[in-house]
Scaffold this active site. Sequence first.
Site, short mmCIF file in Angstrom:
data_model
loop_
_atom_site.label_atom_id
_atom_site.label_comp_id
_atom_site.label_asym_id
_atom_site.label_seq_id
_atom_site.Cartn_x
_atom_site.Cartn_y
_atom_site.Cartn_z
N VAL A 1 2.45 2.47 3.37
CA VAL A 1 3.35 1.59 4.11
C VAL A 1 4.48 1.11 3.21
CG1 VAL A 1 3.54 -0.51 5.51
CG2 VAL A 1 1.44 0.84 5.61
N CYS A 2 4.19 0.13 2.37
CA CYS A 2 5.25 -0.55 1.61
C CYS A 2 5.81 0.28 0.47
CB CYS A 2 4.72 -1.89 1.09
SG CYS A 2 4.35 -3.04 2.42
N LEU A 3 5.13 1.36 0.08
CA LEU A 3 5.72 2.29 -0.88
C LEU A 3 6.43 3.42 -0.16
CD1 LEU A 3 6.19 3.22 -3.78
CD2 LEU A 3 3.98 4.42 -3.67
N TRP B 1 0.82 -1.19 0.00
CA TRP B 1 0.00 0.00 0.00
C TRP B 1 0.86 1.25 0.00
CZ3 TRP B 1 -1.94 -3.12 4.47
CH2 TRP B 1 -2.95 -4.02 4.06
#
Length: 209
Positions: free
Chosen positions: A113-115, A110
């Site tokens: 978060v992960c980006l 997402w």
Amino acid sequence: MAKSSLLTPDDHALLLIDHQYLQLLALRSHPNETIVNNTTFLAKAARLFEVPTLLTTAFAERQALFEEVQAVFPEQTPIDRTGLNSWDDPRVLDWVRKTGKKKLVMAGLWTEVCLSMPVIDALGDGYEVYIVTDASGGGTSESHERGVQRMVQAGAQPLTTIAYVSELQRDWARPTADGVAKLFAEHGGGFGQGLRWEWQLLDLKEGTR
């Protein structure tokens, strides 16, 4: 004349982070089909322009990468992680360093978060980072927007999938023009439908000769 900061096919690498089904099912900032379409469009464009591209996943044994994206790079096994921040993974950093590129284009799920985490860390390490906002998405519209806002405030440059592809093509006289036109016809929404209609009219005209 000042040096252009626009992207070119040979000056950057692309990282597609965790475009997986569980993240997609929990997506609320965009329609699911929009993210799948745009990410596939992005991946195919990178392949066409020979941009070094890395795929990553998290807990891949539980959820695969989107089939449409994996099909663009069938020879590549995504780097699979347990950590939320792909920039913490030595394999990711090693891949980035080996490309020799100081410009990175990233998209992921997402956004918040992960980006956001690898983007902020990459900026801190001196990379010039671009984020493709419509090939990324969050758990809510607010979380996506706050994620984008935070990355932009940290120095990332936002763009969309169509802007990215257009920036690489830049001139329809370039030899990739036919390939790009086909990508737009397949993934480019209204403009793609317009291309299909134009081609249909040309076919009809040819048939009357």
